[in-house]
Design a protein around this motif. Sequence first.
Motif, PDB file in Angstrom:
ATOM      1  N   ILE A  96     -13.987  -3.887  38.520  1.00 22.06           N
ATOM      2  CA  ILE A  96     -12.683  -4.053  39.179  1.00 22.06           C
ATOM      3  C   ILE A  96     -11.713  -4.738  38.223  1.00 22.06           C
ATOM      4  N   GLN A  97     -12.189  -5.758  37.532  1.00 27.22           N
ATOM      5  CA  GLN A  97     -11.335  -6.467  36.575  1.00 27.22           C
ATOM      6  C   GLN A  97     -10.879  -5.526  35.463  1.00 27.22           C
ATOM      7  N   GLN A  98     -11.800  -4.701  34.946  1.00 28.98           N
ATOM      8  CA  GLN A  98     -11.441  -3.735  33.901  1.00 28.98           C
ATOM      9  C   GLN A  98     -10.420  -2.726  34.421  1.00 28.98           C
ATOM     10  N   LEU A  99     -10.589  -2.293  35.655  1.00 22.54           N
ATOM     11  CA  LEU A  99      -9.645  -1.340  36.242  1.00 22.54           C
ATOM     12  C   LEU A  99      -8.278  -1.971  36.446  1.00 22.54           C
ATOM     13  N   GLN A 100      -8.250  -3.257  36.792  1.00 19.34           N
ATOM     14  CA  GLN A 100      -6.972  -3.940  36.949  1.00 19.34           C
ATOM     15  C   GLN A 100      -6.243  -4.047  35.609  1.00 19.34           C
ATOM     16  N   VAL A 101      -6.972  -4.305  34.541  1.00 15.17           N
ATOM     17  CA  VAL A 101      -6.371  -4.347  33.203  1.00 15.17           C
ATOM     18  C   VAL A 101      -5.820  -2.965  32.851  1.00 15.17           C
ATOM     19  N   LEU A 102      -6.609  -1.937  33.100  1.00 12.06           N
ATOM     20  CA  LEU A 102      -6.164  -0.569  32.823  1.00 12.06           C
ATOM     21  C   LEU A 102      -4.918  -0.236  33.638  1.00 12.06           C
ATOM     22  N   HIS A 103      -4.905  -0.632  34.888  1.00  9.52           N
ATOM     23  CA  HIS A 103      -3.745  -0.410  35.755  1.00  9.52           C
ATOM     24  C   HIS A 103      -2.516  -1.081  35.153  1.00  9.52           C
ATOM     25  N   GLY A 104      -2.704  -2.314  34.681  1.00  6.20           N
ATOM     26  CA  GLY A 104      -1.606  -3.051  34.070  1.00  6.20           C
ATOM     27  C   GLY A 104      -1.077  -2.394  32.807  1.00  6.20           C
ATOM     28  N   GLU A 105      -1.916  -1.652  32.119  1.00  6.88           N
ATOM     29  CA  GLU A 105      -1.484  -0.933  30.915  1.00  6.88           C
ATOM     30  C   GLU A 105      -0.802   0.387  31.268  1.00  6.88           C
ATOM     31  N   LEU A 106      -1.263   1.025  32.323  1.00  6.15           N
ATOM     32  CA  LEU A 106      -0.719   2.337  32.686  1.00  6.15           C
ATOM     33  C   LEU A 106       0.630   2.270  33.399  1.00  6.15           C
ATOM     34  N   VAL A 107       0.855   1.252  34.215  1.00  4.54           N
ATOM     35  CA  VAL A 107       2.095   1.165  34.990  1.00  4.54           C
ATOM     36  C   VAL A 107       3.333   1.140  34.087  1.00  4.54           C
ATOM     37  N   PRO A 108       3.355   0.327  33.010  1.00  3.00           N
ATOM     38  CA  PRO A 108       4.539   0.370  32.135  1.00  3.00           C
ATOM     39  C   PRO A 108       4.725   1.735  31.460  1.00  3.00           C
ATOM     40  N   LEU A 109       3.619   2.399  31.134  1.00  2.00           N
ATOM     41  CA  LEU A 109       3.731   3.735  30.540  1.00  2.00           C
ATOM     42  C   LEU A 109       4.336   4.715  31.538  1.00  2.00           C
ATOM     43  N   LEU A 110       3.945   4.584  32.775  1.00  2.00           N
ATOM     44  CA  LEU A 110       4.500   5.426  33.830  1.00  2.00           C
ATOM     45  C   LEU A 110       5.998   5.169  33.962  1.00  2.00           C
ATOM     46  N   ALA A 111       6.397   3.913  33.881  1.00  2.00           N
ATOM     47  CA  ALA A 111       7.821   3.570  33.953  1.00  2.00           C
ATOM     48  C   ALA A 111       8.570   4.183  32.764  1.00  2.00           C
ATOM     49  N   ASP A 112       7.956   4.134  31.573  1.00  2.00           N
ATOM     50  CA  ASP A 112       8.579   4.776  30.396  1.00  2.00           C
ATOM     51  C   ASP A 112       8.754   6.269  30.642  1.00  2.00           C
ATOM     52  N   CYS A 113       7.740   6.888  31.199  1.00  2.00           N
ATOM     53  CA  CYS A 113       7.828   8.325  31.491  1.00  2.00           C
ATOM     54  C   CYS A 113       8.963   8.610  32.477  1.00  2.00           C
ATOM     55  N   GLU A 114       9.065   7.790  33.511  1.00  4.58           N
ATOM     56  CA  GLU A 114      10.126   7.990  34.504  1.00  4.58           C
ATOM     57  C   GLU A 114      11.507   7.913  33.847  1.00  4.58           C
ATOM     58  N   ARG A 115      11.683   6.944  32.945  1.00  2.13           N
ATOM     59  CA  ARG A 115      12.972   6.836  32.248  1.00  2.13           C
ATOM     60  C   ARG A 115      13.242   8.070  31.396  1.00  2.13           C
ATOM     61  N   ASN A 116      12.204   8.613  30.793  1.00  2.00           N
ATOM     62  CA  ASN A 116      12.367   9.786  29.913  1.00  2.00           C
ATOM     63  C   ASN A 116      12.551  11.083  30.688  1.00  2.00           C
ATOM     64  N   LEU A 117      12.244  11.084  31.978  1.00  2.00           N
ATOM     65  CA  LEU A 117      12.428  12.302  32.774  1.00  2.00           C
ATOM     66  C   LEU A 117      13.896  12.721  32.818  1.00  2.00           C
ATOM     67  N   ALA A 118      14.783  11.765  32.681  1.00  2.00           N
ATOM     68  CA  ALA A 118      16.221  12.048  32.745  1.00  2.00           C
ATOM     69  C   ALA A 118      16.780  12.516  31.396  1.00  2.00           C
ATOM     70  N   HIS A 119      15.941  12.665  30.392  1.00  2.00           N
ATOM     71  CA  HIS A 119      16.422  13.094  29.074  1.00  2.00           C
ATOM     72  C   HIS A 119      17.119  14.442  29.194  1.00  2.00           C
ATOM     73  N   PRO A 120      18.280  14.594  28.536  1.00  2.00           N
ATOM     74  CA  PRO A 120      19.047  15.846  28.669  1.00  2.00           C
ATOM     75  C   PRO A 120      18.326  17.071  28.109  1.00  2.00           C
ATOM     76  N   ASP A 121      17.430  16.891  27.159  1.00  2.00           N
ATOM     77  CA  ASP A 121      16.704  18.024  26.565  1.00  2.00           C
ATOM     78  C   ASP A 121      15.380  18.183  27.315  1.00  2.00           C
ATOM     79  N   PRO A 122      15.215  19.262  28.126  1.00  2.00           N
ATOM     80  CA  PRO A 122      13.981  19.433  28.899  1.00  2.00           C
ATOM     81  C   PRO A 122      12.747  19.627  28.007  1.00  2.00           C
ATOM     82  N   ALA A 123      12.939  20.005  26.758  1.00  2.00           N
ATOM     83  CA  ALA A 123      11.811  20.204  25.845  1.00  2.00           C
ATOM     84  C   ALA A 123      11.507  18.929  25.052  1.00  2.00           C
ATOM     85  N   HIS A 124      12.194  17.825  25.381  1.00  2.00           N
ATOM     86  CA  HIS A 124      11.995  16.552  24.688  1.00  2.00           C
ATOM     87  C   HIS A 124      10.509  16.168  24.775  1.00  2.00           C
ATOM     88  N   GLN A 125       9.898  15.827  23.644  1.00  2.00           N
ATOM     89  CA  GLN A 125       8.481  15.494  23.597  1.00  2.00           C
ATOM     90  C   GLN A 125       8.234  14.047  24.036  1.00  2.00           C
TER      91      GLN A 125
END
Length: 145
Positions: A96-125
């Motif tokens: 559970i502790q390891q999963l909580q650490v992993l969760h803490g690492e993934l949530v900011p990445l998800l937030a980064d992805c959400e910000r990049n969804l609005a990129h004007p170039d749909p093919a943006h990598q």
Amino acid sequence: MLQLGEAARQLGLNPQTLYFYERIGLIPPPQRTSAGYRLFSPTDLERLAFIARAKTLGLSLAEIKEILALKQGRSLTCAAVYERLQQKVAALEAQIQQLQVLHGELVPLLADCERNLAHPDPAHQCVVLETSSPTFLHKTSQNSP
């Protein structure tokens, strides 16, 4: 006495599971008819039901096999069960502790992805999983001495 298919149906198991349990020695070879069909006794069904219940509690097949060996040797004391369950709980807490650490690492990445969804170039990598991404750089700078 039940044939393999009926025993599996009654226990809610796949028939292949019963073959596998027999092959790895989790259950003893069942009796057979003169035609070679496996027959499961009420004792066999109780053992299989115990295995199924132990699996739902998260015990591995190796842990279940060990408990069954203790039970068969009439050494399955409350202390023995307590020790094994205590070890399982400790392992689950660590997981559970390891999963909580992993969760803490993934949530900011998800937030980064959400910000990049609005990129004007749909093919943006997407670069959030690369080591040069802002989240990764921020995280590693926090972990530096």
